[in-house]
Design a protein around this motif. Structure first.
Motif, short mmCIF file in Angstrom:
data_model
loop_
_atom_site.label_atom_id
_atom_site.label_comp_id
_atom_site.label_asym_id
_atom_site.label_seq_id
_atom_site.Cartn_x
_atom_site.Cartn_y
_atom_site.Cartn_z
N ASN A 178 -5.96 -0.09 4.48
CA ASN A 178 -5.94 -0.61 3.13
C ASN A 178 -7.30 -0.52 2.43
O ASN A 178 -7.37 -0.05 1.30
N LEU A 179 -8.36 -0.96 3.13
CA LEU A 179 -9.66 -1.00 2.46
C LEU A 179 -10.36 0.36 2.48
O LEU A 179 -10.85 0.83 1.46
N TYR A 180 -10.38 0.99 3.66
CA TYR A 180 -11.07 2.28 3.78
C TYR A 180 -10.55 3.31 2.76
O TYR A 180 -11.36 3.96 2.10
N PRO A 181 -9.21 3.41 2.60
CA PRO A 181 -8.74 4.37 1.58
C PRO A 181 -9.29 4.08 0.19
O PRO A 181 -9.60 5.01 -0.55
N ILE A 182 -9.42 2.81 -0.14
CA ILE A 182 -9.94 2.49 -1.46
C ILE A 182 -11.41 2.87 -1.56
O ILE A 182 -11.85 3.46 -2.55
N TYR A 219 -12.86 5.13 0.14
CA TYR A 219 -12.90 6.58 0.12
C TYR A 219 -12.61 7.10 -1.29
O TYR A 219 -13.21 8.07 -1.75
N SER A 220 -11.69 6.41 -1.97
CA SER A 220 -11.39 6.80 -3.35
C SER A 220 -12.61 6.61 -4.24
O SER A 220 -12.85 7.41 -5.15
N SER A 261 -9.07 9.67 -8.71
CA SER A 261 -9.75 8.60 -7.97
C SER A 261 -10.59 7.75 -8.91
O SER A 261 -10.67 6.52 -8.77
N ALA A 279 -8.41 5.42 -10.49
CA ALA A 279 -8.07 4.35 -9.57
C ALA A 279 -9.18 3.31 -9.53
O ALA A 279 -8.92 2.11 -9.48
N PHE A 318 -8.97 -0.48 -10.32
CA PHE A 318 -9.37 -1.45 -9.30
C PHE A 318 -10.23 -2.54 -9.92
O PHE A 318 -10.04 -3.73 -9.66
N THR A 355 -3.30 -2.14 -2.85
CA THR A 355 -3.31 -1.05 -1.87
C THR A 355 -2.87 0.28 -2.47
O THR A 355 -3.42 1.32 -2.17
N ILE A 380 -3.32 1.79 -5.16
CA ILE A 380 -4.23 2.69 -5.88
C ILE A 380 -5.22 3.38 -4.94
O ILE A 380 -5.96 4.23 -5.37
N GLY A 381 -5.22 3.01 -3.64
CA GLY A 381 -6.04 3.76 -2.69
C GLY A 381 -5.28 4.92 -2.08
O GLY A 381 -5.73 5.50 -1.10
N ILE A 394 -4.77 7.99 -2.73
CA ILE A 394 -5.40 9.31 -2.55
C ILE A 394 -6.26 9.30 -1.29
O ILE A 394 -6.14 10.17 -0.42
N GLY A 395 -7.13 8.29 -1.19
CA GLY A 395 -7.98 8.18 -0.01
C GLY A 395 -7.14 8.06 1.25
O GLY A 395 -7.47 8.65 2.29
N TYR A 396 -6.05 7.34 1.14
CA TYR A 396 -5.16 7.14 2.29
C TYR A 396 -4.56 8.48 2.72
O TYR A 396 -4.48 8.78 3.92
N GLU A 437 -7.19 10.48 4.45
CA GLU A 437 -7.45 9.90 5.78
C GLU A 437 -6.36 10.32 6.76
O GLU A 437 -6.64 10.76 7.88
#
Lengths: 300, 270
Positions: free
Chosen positions: A28-32, A34-35, A274, A277, A281, B113, B115-116, B118-120, B123
């Motif tokens: 949940n957090l890492y993807p954000i 990373y964005s 991103s 996003a 956020f 969650t 909106i993340g 793309i990063g997801y 990953e």
């Protein structure tokens, strides 16, 4: 003894909390985060990454009319949907609270929309509001009116989505309010009745103020949901063969739909999406902080 | 007084009918041949349901259904486990940084969650699991709302004396958690399990991003795949959706009471 205490102060708390914390960071957090990093790139997802600094953000704030249109659309749809659903849910709950017969049946019936798959909701609402074949329009024509192109016009389409939101959430809100009302002590109402208060006065002076925690909770979660709205808007237009992104003149393009289209559409701009996003956020973070303040405020 | 009651009844009934109509339409329209849906009266069921079922079963429906089921059951089981463990720890133990942890869990509830995504996706691609069902499960595991609910459920339903006395009797923490704590909050567990199932079952955006081959179709993607530029088989689509509604309907009708009670625990006690 000291050893066993330590066990309860360090070892077991870590064991029990670690899965949650690890999963949250990983998925949940890492993807954000990373964005956030990706927002500084010009990247389609497969080619060479190019670092562009804040250029994406500068474009969003100065050039990108569509982004701000999508923000306005989201606010328009959400703010014409959720408040009505909240009020209806509250009224419904208040009425249902002193209903004896069929209470459970009514409650269950009204909760059904909340468990229906969004894909189905999208299809059904298309069928109801379509210009030529839609049931609602047939009804209008049968009563002597003129068919209205609800879904095809920029004027009405956002409100069809707002109606979807009302339809889907009223029962859920009602359920939350109903349990809130059940937890209010009967004595309060009896005391008020003895002092000569009317039903309406009781509702405004006792029920509504004491339901504030529920209202706050629902408002915050709705706002967070509203800013991430995607399913309803997207699904209303997927089944049409001539589907365009965002509905008629992009009047139904929500922030997340816009973001999705930039990231995964025919011409992917992952870096730029991103950055969108990230802006979203920040908007949600501000709303949440204000909301948290309100939620914590009631405890003091 | 009579008029008042009448108004009330009319309002309640009207609202319920509005709630039910789209739901009912899904069922009744799924019994039509696609081309006939708009010819007749869609409120009265037709006789084409079996044919529609044949169409979807001849296609990829069973596999898609199974995929949706695997995803939802895994998401439900593991997220309930993970969230209830966190809820247990926050109630039973005193440790440093507990306040920080509490704030952290409040925060996780607010993190959008979606909106993340793309990063997801990147990953998952780097982990080389983007072509599997796993990304659609993992995203549900650490549910902030779930953890928050579990904390408030344990707070109201698990007496700490019970934990203490079990410890004195020599039970270890895992035994206490599984054999004493979890049974104490059964309604809460049930509610969260239902919601997690519902959310992952109805999820639309994650499959849209992560499903890129027919073997991985979930129900929403399958239904979308029945639409084409030449002929969209609405009847079959609706039949698929009707079948897709059945599991949630069954789970819901069994758990409705405890779910409706459980839903509010977090909000009311806040």
């Amino acid at each position: 003894m000291n050893n066993s205490l330590k066990k309860y102060r360090f070892f077991w708390p870590v064991v029990f909390l670690a899965p949650f914390v690890i999963c949250f960071f990983l998925f949940n957090l890492y993807p954000i985060l990373y964005s956030f990093y990706m927002s500084t790139l010009d990247w389609a997802g497969y080619n060479q990454k190019v670092y562009v600094g804040f250029k994406n953000f500068i474009s969003i704030f100065t050039k990108d009319k569509l982004f701000w249109k999508s923000v306005l659309n989201t606010l328009k749809i959400g703010l014409s949907g959720f408040p009505i659903a909240l009020v209806l849910g509250l009224i419904f709950a208040a009425l249902l609270a002193n209903t004896k017969r069929f209470k459970n049946a009514l409650q269950t019936m009204n909760f059904l929309p909340y468990i229906t798959t969004p894909v189905a909701i999208g299809m059904i609402f298309t069928f109801i509001f379509e210009q030529h074949i839609g049931i609602f329009n047939k009804l209008i024509v049968a009563m002597g009116g003129k068919a209205i192109n609800f879904i095809g016009s920029a004027k009405y389409a956002p409100f069809v989505i707002a109606f979807m939101i009302i339809w889907r959430n009223t029962g859920y809100f009602m359920t939350m309010y109903l349990a809130g009302i059940t937890s209010i002590s009967e004595d309060l109402y009896e005391a008020a009745k003895i002092d000569g208060a009317s039903n309406l006065q009781c509702f405004f002076r006792i029920t509504i103020p004491l339901l504030r925690p529920v209202t706050t909770f629902l408002t915050i979660t709705s706002l967070i949901y509203m800013f991430q709205m995607f399913d309803e808007a997207n699904l209303l237009f997927t089944n049409q063969t001539s589907s365009t992104v965002g509905g008629p003149s992009q009047s139904c393009l929500t922030i997340v739909w816009n973001f999705y289209n930039q990231a995964f559409g025919s011409n992917p701009r992952m870096g730029y999406a991103s950055a969108m996003a990230c802006v979203l956020f920040v908007i949600i973070a501000i709303v949440s902080v204000i909301g948290l303040r309100l939620m914590n405020g009631k405890e003091d | 007084m009579k008029i008042k009651t009448a108004c009330k009844t009319v309002f309640l009934v009207l609202m319920s009918v509005i709630s039910l109509i789209p739901f009912y339409l899904m069922f009744s329209m799924s019994t039509f041949k696609s081309e006939m849906i708009f010819q007749g009266n869609p409120l009265i069921p037709s006789n084409y349901f079996i044919e529609n079922l044949k169409t979807i079963f001849a296609s990829n429906f069973v596999r898609s259904y199974l995929n949706s089921f695997i995803i939802s059951v895994c998401a439900m089981f593991f997220s309930v486990l993970i969230c209830s463990m966190a809820g247990y720890a926050m109630n039973v133990y005193q440790f440093r940084l507990k306040k920080v942890m509490n704030m952290f869990i409040m925060m996780t509830m607010m993190v959008p969650t979606q909106i993340g995504i793309i990063g997801y996706m990147i990953e998952m691609r780097n982990l080389r699991i983007n072509n599997t069902l796993l990304p659609m499960i993992f995203v549900w595991l650490a549910s902030g709302l779930g953890a928050y609910w579990m904390i408030s459920f344990f707070k109201t339903s698990l007496p700490l004396e019970l934990v203490e006395s079990a410890r004195i009797d020599g039970a270890n923490e895992l035994q206490i958690y599984f054999q004493i704590a979890l049974p104490c909050i059964r309604p809460g567990i049930l509610t969260l399990a239902l919601l997690q199932f519902l959310w992952s079952w109805n999820s639309y955006m994650y499959p849209l991003v992560f499903v890129n081959k027919t073997e991985n179709y979930t129900i929403p993607i399958f239904v979308k795949s029945l639409a084409s530029a030449f002929r969209t088989d609405y009847g079959a689509q609706l039949a698929g959706l009707t079948l897709a509604t059945i599991p949630v309907l069954i789970i819901f009708s069994f758990g409705a009471k405890s779910m409706i009670r459980g839903l509010t625990a977090g909000a009311v006690k806040g």
